[in-house]
Design a protein around this motif. Structure first.
Motif, PDB file in Angstrom:
ATOM      1  N   ILE A  59      48.804   5.539 -35.410  1.00 53.62           N
ATOM      2  CA  ILE A  59      47.551   4.677 -35.230  1.00 53.62           C
ATOM      3  C   ILE A  59      47.524   5.662 -33.897  1.00 53.62           C
ATOM      4  O   ILE A  59      46.759   6.292 -34.160  1.00 53.62           O
ATOM      5  CB  ILE A  59      48.018   3.357 -34.642  1.00 53.62           C
ATOM      6  N   ARG A  60      49.074   5.694 -33.537  1.00 50.23           N
ATOM      7  CA  ARG A  60      48.603   6.609 -31.969  1.00 50.23           C
ATOM      8  C   ARG A  60      48.775   7.927 -32.342  1.00 50.23           C
ATOM      9  O   ARG A  60      47.580   8.330 -31.787  1.00 50.23           O
ATOM     10  CB  ARG A  60      50.471   7.026 -31.714  1.00 50.23           C
ATOM     11  N   ARG A  61      48.374   8.654 -33.432  1.00 43.71           N
ATOM     12  CA  ARG A  61      48.320   9.740 -34.071  1.00 43.71           C
ATOM     13  C   ARG A  61      46.266   9.755 -33.959  1.00 43.71           C
ATOM     14  O   ARG A  61      46.276  10.866 -33.825  1.00 43.71           O
ATOM     15  CB  ARG A  61      49.176  10.482 -35.362  1.00 43.71           C
ATOM     16  N   ILE A  62      46.209   9.029 -34.694  1.00 42.41           N
ATOM     17  CA  ILE A  62      44.652   8.876 -35.152  1.00 42.41           C
ATOM     18  C   ILE A  62      44.051   8.100 -33.337  1.00 42.41           C
ATOM     19  O   ILE A  62      42.620   7.928 -33.390  1.00 42.41           O
ATOM     20  CB  ILE A  62      44.113   8.026 -36.079  1.00 42.41           C
ATOM     21  N   LEU A 109      39.821   1.296 -29.292  1.00 45.92           N
ATOM     22  CA  LEU A 109      40.967   0.247 -29.448  1.00 45.92           C
ATOM     23  C   LEU A 109      41.182   0.874 -27.615  1.00 45.92           C
ATOM     24  O   LEU A 109      41.374   2.453 -27.405  1.00 45.92           O
ATOM     25  CB  LEU A 109      42.348   0.904 -30.149  1.00 45.92           C
ATOM     26  N   ARG A 110      41.804  -0.180 -27.632  1.00 47.14           N
ATOM     27  CA  ARG A 110      41.704  -0.043 -26.236  1.00 47.14           C
ATOM     28  C   ARG A 110      43.461   0.422 -25.855  1.00 47.14           C
ATOM     29  O   ARG A 110      43.433   1.669 -24.823  1.00 47.14           O
ATOM     30  CB  ARG A 110      41.413  -1.341 -25.575  1.00 47.14           C
ATOM     31  N   GLU A 111      44.159   0.522 -26.430  1.00 45.60           N
ATOM     32  CA  GLU A 111      45.064   0.497 -25.986  1.00 45.60           C
ATOM     33  C   GLU A 111      45.852   0.996 -28.011  1.00 45.60           C
ATOM     34  O   GLU A 111      45.490   0.427 -28.647  1.00 45.60           O
ATOM     35  CB  GLU A 111      46.375  -0.223 -25.788  1.00 45.60           C
ATOM     36  N   VAL A 112      46.409   1.281 -27.690  1.00 50.91           N
ATOM     37  CA  VAL A 112      47.752   2.241 -29.268  1.00 50.91           C
ATOM     38  C   VAL A 112      48.197   0.812 -29.347  1.00 50.91           C
ATOM     39  O   VAL A 112      48.864   0.197 -28.303  1.00 50.91           O
ATOM     40  CB  VAL A 112      47.886   4.087 -29.339  1.00 50.91           C
ATOM     41  N   ALA A 113      49.201   1.062 -30.459  1.00 53.46           N
ATOM     42  CA  ALA A 113      50.715   0.581 -30.581  1.00 53.46           C
ATOM     43  C   ALA A 113      51.244   0.722 -30.056  1.00 53.46           C
ATOM     44  O   ALA A 113      52.024   1.598 -29.573  1.00 53.46           O
ATOM     45  CB  ALA A 113      50.760   0.112 -32.553  1.00 53.46           C
ATOM     46  N   ALA A 127      53.158  -9.495 -41.550  1.00 53.05           N
ATOM     47  CA  ALA A 127      53.634  -9.220 -39.866  1.00 53.05           C
ATOM     48  C   ALA A 127      52.411  -8.392 -39.575  1.00 53.05           C
ATOM     49  O   ALA A 127      52.375  -8.789 -38.282  1.00 53.05           O
ATOM     50  CB  ALA A 127      55.476  -8.411 -39.931  1.00 53.05           C
ATOM     51  N   ALA A 128      52.763  -6.803 -40.006  1.00 52.02           N
ATOM     52  CA  ALA A 128      51.328  -6.154 -39.331  1.00 52.02           C
ATOM     53  C   ALA A 128      50.336  -6.411 -39.064  1.00 52.02           C
ATOM     54  O   ALA A 128      49.525  -6.210 -38.212  1.00 52.02           O
ATOM     55  CB  ALA A 128      51.945  -4.314 -39.202  1.00 52.02           C
ATOM     56  N   ARG A 129      49.927  -7.450 -39.871  1.00 49.89           N
ATOM     57  CA  ARG A 129      48.115  -7.201 -39.995  1.00 49.89           C
ATOM     58  C   ARG A 129      48.774  -8.541 -38.170  1.00 49.89           C
ATOM     59  O   ARG A 129      47.700  -8.598 -37.774  1.00 49.89           O
ATOM     60  CB  ARG A 129      47.589  -8.555 -40.983  1.00 49.89           C
ATOM     61  N   ALA A 130      49.811  -9.558 -38.102  1.00 54.17           N
ATOM     62  CA  ALA A 130      49.271 -11.019 -37.306  1.00 54.17           C
ATOM     63  C   ALA A 130      49.452 -10.111 -36.187  1.00 54.17           C
ATOM     64  O   ALA A 130      48.754 -10.856 -34.803  1.00 54.17           O
ATOM     65  CB  ALA A 130      50.358 -11.449 -37.996  1.00 54.17           C
ATOM     66  N   ALA A 131      50.846  -9.389 -36.390  1.00 53.41           N
ATOM     67  CA  ALA A 131      51.168  -8.711 -34.803  1.00 53.41           C
ATOM     68  C   ALA A 131      50.412  -7.637 -34.228  1.00 53.41           C
ATOM     69  O   ALA A 131      51.064  -7.422 -33.390  1.00 53.41           O
ATOM     70  CB  ALA A 131      53.151  -8.769 -34.779  1.00 53.41           C
ATOM     71  N   VAL A 132      49.657  -6.502 -34.657  1.00 56.03           N
ATOM     72  CA  VAL A 132      49.653  -5.445 -34.617  1.00 56.03           C
ATOM     73  C   VAL A 132      48.221  -5.527 -34.392  1.00 56.03           C
ATOM     74  O   VAL A 132      47.026  -5.297 -33.018  1.00 56.03           O
ATOM     75  CB  VAL A 132      50.189  -4.247 -35.385  1.00 56.03           C
ATOM     76  N   THR A 183      35.248  -3.986 -37.590  1.00 55.28           N
ATOM     77  CA  THR A 183      35.467  -2.144 -38.532  1.00 55.28           C
ATOM     78  C   THR A 183      36.628  -1.811 -38.360  1.00 55.28           C
ATOM     79  O   THR A 183      37.525  -1.217 -39.252  1.00 55.28           O
ATOM     80  CB  THR A 183      34.045  -1.294 -37.486  1.00 55.28           C
ATOM     81  N   VAL A 184      36.550  -1.582 -36.445  1.00 58.16           N
ATOM     82  CA  VAL A 184      38.296  -0.989 -36.371  1.00 58.16           C
ATOM     83  C   VAL A 184      39.507  -2.134 -37.534  1.00 58.16           C
ATOM     84  O   VAL A 184      40.436  -1.452 -37.998  1.00 58.16           O
ATOM     85  CB  VAL A 184      38.580  -1.503 -34.791  1.00 58.16           C
ATOM     86  N   THR A 185      39.696  -3.632 -36.756  1.00 61.51           N
ATOM     87  CA  THR A 185      40.501  -3.907 -37.959  1.00 61.51           C
ATOM     88  C   THR A 185      40.448  -4.064 -39.409  1.00 61.51           C
ATOM     89  O   THR A 185      40.986  -3.279 -39.992  1.00 61.51           O
ATOM     90  CB  THR A 185      40.074  -5.999 -38.055  1.00 61.51           C
ATOM     91  N   ASN A 186      39.168  -3.166 -39.636  1.00 63.39           N
ATOM     92  CA  ASN A 186      39.293  -2.706 -41.360  1.00 63.39           C
ATOM     93  C   ASN A 186      40.475  -0.936 -41.427  1.00 63.39           C
ATOM     94  O   ASN A 186      40.653  -1.132 -42.455  1.00 63.39           O
ATOM     95  CB  ASN A 186      37.742  -2.341 -42.012  1.00 63.39           C
ATOM     96  N   GLY A 187      40.147  -0.692 -40.463  1.00 59.16           N
ATOM     97  CA  GLY A 187      40.699   0.693 -40.418  1.00 59.16           C
ATOM     98  C   GLY A 187      41.918   0.437 -40.113  1.00 59.16           C
ATOM     99  O   GLY A 187      43.169   0.868 -40.814  1.00 59.16           O
ATOM    100  N   LEU A 188      42.336  -0.416 -40.000  1.00 52.30           N
ATOM    101  CA  LEU A 188      44.125  -0.726 -39.695  1.00 52.30           C
ATOM    102  C   LEU A 188      44.352  -1.193 -40.759  1.00 52.30           C
ATOM    103  O   LEU A 188      45.426  -1.388 -41.066  1.00 52.30           O
ATOM    104  CB  LEU A 188      43.835  -1.677 -38.215  1.00 52.30           C
ATOM    105  N   VAL A 189      44.014  -2.384 -41.532  1.00 51.32           N
ATOM    106  CA  VAL A 189      44.133  -2.808 -42.301  1.00 51.32           C
ATOM    107  C   VAL A 189      44.213  -1.753 -43.594  1.00 51.32           C
ATOM    108  O   VAL A 189      44.845  -2.016 -44.523  1.00 51.32           O
ATOM    109  CB  VAL A 189      42.782  -3.504 -42.757  1.00 51.32           C
ATOM    110  N   GLU A 190      43.251  -0.828 -44.038  1.00 53.81           N
ATOM    111  CA  GLU A 190      43.535   0.020 -44.530  1.00 53.81           C
ATOM    112  C   GLU A 190      45.146   0.913 -44.547  1.00 53.81           C
ATOM    113  O   GLU A 190      45.961   0.888 -45.134  1.00 53.81           O
ATOM    114  CB  GLU A 190      42.618   1.742 -44.965  1.00 53.81           C
ATOM    115  N   MET A 191      45.282   1.311 -43.270  1.00 50.95           N
ATOM    116  CA  MET A 191      46.460   2.231 -42.522  1.00 50.95           C
ATOM    117  C   MET A 191      47.861   0.885 -42.891  1.00 50.95           C
ATOM    118  O   MET A 191      48.640   1.558 -43.290  1.00 50.95           O
ATOM    119  CB  MET A 191      46.757   2.544 -41.091  1.00 50.95           C
ATOM    120  N   ILE A 192      47.795   0.338 -42.758  1.00 51.81           N
ATOM    121  CA  ILE A 192      48.731  -1.172 -42.978  1.00 51.81           C
ATOM    122  C   ILE A 192      49.290  -1.149 -44.448  1.00 51.81           C
ATOM    123  O   ILE A 192      50.440  -0.642 -44.682  1.00 51.81           O
ATOM    124  CB  ILE A 192      48.221  -2.651 -42.376  1.00 51.81           C
TER     125      ILE A 192
END
Ligand code: ADP
Length: 268
Positions: free
Chosen positions: A203-206, A211-215, A236-241, A250-259
């Motif tokens: 997440i930090r690399r991309i 995102l206001r702040e990365v993980a 866990a990552a969906r709920a806590a990250v 849209t951003v959530t979908n991107g994160l879920v793909e990464m998850i």
């Protein structure tokens, strides 16, 4: 405000020479700026330093309504009498405590008036309402943290004051250190922790747009704690990250793909 006196040393893994710098500045009666994004260990570091230096720690979480009176003190009505009550900063100055102003940039601009003479070589706290100026007791140390992303009060501190402060930079942790910390704090298997850390680092690399702040390490630990409770790393990552980092679908979908790429769906 939180005031701490601990029986055992808070778990803190040093990253560079920050402990030496902090202790040297403390011994010289200098003030300290901790710079860095949220959740990367600044608070934990101050807790460990307060323990090592055997000083009480008074922490103030700054917010945009925080006034000088909140820090210094005020007259309160008690049983028909007005009585002066010290604020956390005044207590720290009197007791020789470490006073940690967390996210000082959030505080109102007028607080700089009291921070100036305390932060520089004078080490004095003017208390206008009482018509007196206190000299800081030995052991008093002003520590402020801020995220260089958004400056306000600090921008307002005079250069002469800033230049009397010592800055310590915090950033994201090296992977192997972060794995160790996530495993320790969440109480999970190092392999599971490593998986979460790889995801966090991705997440930090991309620097996901939007995102206001990365993980931060904090959210990875939170995910780890859910894994320790039996959730799968994905859930866990969906709920806590993903949830805390964004509200945008849209951003959530991107994160879920990464998850789904980085994390397993096997319960911890
Ligand atoms: P900040 O004050 O920068 O927002 P914290 O100090 O609250 O962040 O750090 C978040 C969490 O990450 C801590 O509770 C701690 O568990 C963990 N952490 C971060 N860095 C370290 C470190 N170097 N050693 C031990 N724990 C750490």
């Amino acid at each position: 405000m939180i005031s701490t006196d601990r029986a055992s040393r808070p778990y803190y893994v040093p990253i560079g020479n920050e402990e030496h710098v902090f202790k040297a500045a403390f011994r010289q009666g200098m003030s300290i700026l901790l710079k860095g994004p949220t959740g990367c260990g600044k608070t934990r570091f101050v807790e460990a330093m307060a323990y090592d230096l055997d000083r009480p720690l008074i922490t103030v979480a700054c917010h945009d309504d925080l006034t000088t009176a909140d820090l210094v003190g005020r007259f309160l009505l008690r049983g028909g009498e007005t009585e002066w009550v010290d604020g956390p900063l005044t207590r720290a100055v009197r007791e020789g405590a470490i006073c940690y102003l967390d996210e000082v940039v959030e505080a109102r601009q007028d607080t700089t008036v009291v921070l100036h003479p305390l932060a520089d070589h004078r080490r004095q706290l003017p208390i206008e309402r009482l018509g007196l100026t206190l000299d800081a007791a030995p052991g008093f140390c002003l520590v402020v943290s801020y995220n260089p992303g958004y400056q306000s009060v600090l921008k307002d501190l005079k250069e002469s004051t800033r230049q009397r402060m010592v800055a310590i930079e915090f950033g994201f942790l090296p992977a192997e250190v972060e794995e160790k910390i996530v495993a320790h704090e969440a109480g999970i298997d190092p392999k599971r922790a490593a998986e979460l850390v790889r995801f966090g680092q991705a997440i930090r690399r991309i620097e996901t747009a939007g995102l206001r702040e990365v993980a931060s390490t904090r959210v990875l630990i939170a995910a780890g704690r859910l894994v320790a409770e039996g959730l799968s790393p994905r859930a866990a990552a969906r709920a806590a990250v993903a949830g805390p980092l964004t509200d945008d679908s849209t951003v959530t979908n991107g994160l879920v793909e990464m998850i789904n790429v980085y994390l397993s769906d096997q319960p911890g």
